[in-house]
Design a protein around this motif. Structure first.
Motif, mmCIF file in Angstrom:
data_model
loop_
_atom_site.group_PDB
_atom_site.id
_atom_site.type_symbol
_atom_site.label_atom_id
_atom_site.label_comp_id
_atom_site.label_asym_id
_atom_site.label_seq_id
_atom_site.Cartn_x
_atom_site.Cartn_y
_atom_site.Cartn_z
ATOM 1 N N MET A 57 -1.291 5.386 -3.478
ATOM 2 C CA MET A 57 0.064 5.381 -3.147
ATOM 3 C C MET A 57 1.126 5.189 -1.842
ATOM 4 O O MET A 57 1.437 3.668 -1.504
ATOM 5 N N ARG A 58 0.486 6.163 -0.389
ATOM 6 C CA ARG A 58 0.684 6.229 0.407
ATOM 7 C C ARG A 58 -0.139 4.517 1.636
ATOM 8 O O ARG A 58 0.064 4.104 2.351
ATOM 9 N N HIS A 59 -1.365 4.648 0.335
ATOM 10 C CA HIS A 59 -2.732 3.207 1.303
ATOM 11 C C HIS A 59 -1.374 2.289 0.852
ATOM 12 O O HIS A 59 -1.546 1.103 1.721
ATOM 13 N N LEU A 60 -0.876 1.674 0.049
ATOM 14 C CA LEU A 60 -0.754 0.779 -0.486
ATOM 15 C C LEU A 60 0.945 0.356 0.633
ATOM 16 O O LEU A 60 0.651 -0.738 0.636
ATOM 17 N N GLU A 61 1.570 1.264 0.190
ATOM 18 C CA GLU A 61 3.024 1.314 1.465
ATOM 19 C C GLU A 61 2.390 1.074 2.747
ATOM 20 O O GLU A 61 2.888 -0.344 3.123
ATOM 21 N N GLU A 62 1.773 1.875 3.461
ATOM 22 C CA GLU A 62 0.706 1.632 4.808
ATOM 23 C C GLU A 62 0.396 0.396 5.382
ATOM 24 O O GLU A 62 0.444 -0.355 6.048
ATOM 25 N N SER A 63 0.347 -0.779 3.726
ATOM 26 C CA SER A 63 -0.663 -1.712 4.075
ATOM 27 C C SER A 63 -0.265 -2.548 4.072
ATOM 28 O O SER A 63 -0.331 -3.896 4.226
ATOM 29 N N GLY A 64 1.211 -2.321 3.682
ATOM 30 C CA GLY A 64 2.044 -3.700 3.598
ATOM 31 C C GLY A 64 2.219 -4.373 2.365
ATOM 32 O O GLY A 64 2.790 -5.605 2.139
ATOM 33 N N LEU A 65 1.113 -4.119 1.193
ATOM 34 C CA LEU A 65 1.175 -5.334 0.481
ATOM 35 C C LEU A 65 2.148 -5.119 -0.878
ATOM 36 O O LEU A 65 2.073 -5.086 -2.593
ATOM 37 N N LYS A 66 2.834 -3.716 -0.361
ATOM 38 C CA LYS A 66 3.571 -3.320 -1.699
ATOM 39 C C LYS A 66 4.241 -4.474 -2.912
ATOM 40 O O LYS A 66 4.612 -4.432 -4.175
ATOM 41 N N GLY A 67 5.266 -4.529 -1.459
ATOM 42 C CA GLY A 67 6.110 -5.832 -1.512
ATOM 43 C C GLY A 67 4.995 -7.110 -2.964
ATOM 44 O O GLY A 67 5.991 -7.838 -4.257
ATOM 45 N N ALA A 68 3.581 -7.710 -2.131
ATOM 46 C CA ALA A 68 3.441 -8.501 -2.686
ATOM 47 C C ALA A 68 3.058 -8.147 -4.323
ATOM 48 O O ALA A 68 2.685 -9.185 -5.211
ATOM 49 N N VAL A 69 2.468 -7.031 -4.806
ATOM 50 C CA VAL A 69 1.632 -6.451 -5.438
ATOM 51 C C VAL A 69 3.084 -6.633 -6.970
ATOM 52 O O VAL A 69 3.378 -7.026 -7.945
ATOM 53 N N LEU A 70 5.042 -6.131 -6.835
ATOM 54 C CA LEU A 70 5.486 -6.161 -7.783
ATOM 55 C C LEU A 70 5.930 -7.449 -7.429
ATOM 56 O O LEU A 70 6.090 -7.256 -8.990
ATOM 57 N N ASP A 71 5.880 -8.484 -6.763
ATOM 58 C CA ASP A 71 5.854 -9.719 -7.326
ATOM 59 C C ASP A 71 5.207 -10.823 -7.908
ATOM 60 O O ASP A 71 5.689 -10.914 -8.599
ATOM 61 N N ALA A 72 3.777 -10.234 -7.883
ATOM 62 C CA ALA A 72 2.873 -10.679 -8.628
ATOM 63 C C ALA A 72 2.933 -10.204 -10.251
ATOM 64 O O ALA A 72 2.854 -10.832 -11.053
#
Length: 213
Positions: A57-72
């Motif tokens: 979860m931390r890596h997902l947030e730090e990578s900036g990918l969280k929003g793109a994953v949720l949108d997908a």
């Protein structure tokens, strides 16, 4: 058609990528990416993961990918694998970690009690190795895969969905949801990329899936 495999720094991404390249052939372009723009531009998204839930979860947030994953997950064919599947739930007992909240429910640890087979032998945690899969509800991604087919698992925690979204179950020693599905999302606890022909069939089905249940 482009299929994006999300690279947020957690997981055996090489084997997932190679398995998809093998089954897709000329039908799809497979892109392993840590770029949110590429994830947003893809026709389908694969969200793998391996390791401890808090780290993922931390890596997902730090990578900036969280929003793109949720949108997908809201709008295109989406496949969650292993911890990537667990992250889709509200909460995990592993590290007392909030998840993405795509699915209602939690991820719980196999209990210390009740972990005995029918002969009374103690079962080890993590649940590691090959185990049978039982169809709870038909789904396009399970087409061509037999009842009782064996897939490869490595996990100490499993899904406990609040809603009736389980499509595949396994047992260790009690029944648990091994795969869940809702609308355009399919999420599986085991590793299809390591599950020989049956796992490759699942990935092949995803390549050709239009995102409808």
């Amino acid at each position: 058609m482009r299929i994006a495999i999300v690279d947020y720094g957690m997981g055996n991404l090489h084997s997932v990528t190679k398995a998809f390249e093998h089954v897709a052939g000329d039908d799809a372009s497979i892109v392993l990416t840590d770029d949110p723009i590429e994830v947003a531009a893809a026709d389908k998204v694969v969200f793998p993961g391996q390791g401890a839930m808090p780290d993922c979860m931390r890596h997902l947030e730090e990578s900036g990918l969280k929003g793109a994953v949720l949108d997908a997950a809201r709008q295109k064919p989406f496949l969650g694998i292993c911890v990537g599947a667990q992250l889709l739930f509200d909460y995990s007992e592993e590290g007392d970690t909030p998840g993405l909240g795509v699915f209602a429910g939690e991820v719980v640890r196999f209990p210390k009690e009740r972990m005995h087979d029918e002969a009374g032998h103690k079962l080890k945690v993590p649940h590691m190795g090959w185990n049978e899969m039982f169809i709870a509800r038909e789904h396009p991604l399970w087409q061509g895969i037999s009842q009782g087919e064996r897939f490869y698992f490595v996990h100490s925690y499993h899904f406990k969905p609040s809603d009736d979204i389980a499509v595949i179950e396994s047992a260790y020693p009690y029944r648990f949801a091994a795969a869940v599905a809702k609308d355009n999302i399919f999420a599986i606890q085991c590793h299809p990329e390591k599950s020989h022909n049956a796992g490759l069939q699942l990935l092949r089905n995803f390549v050709h899936w239009d995102g409808r249940p």
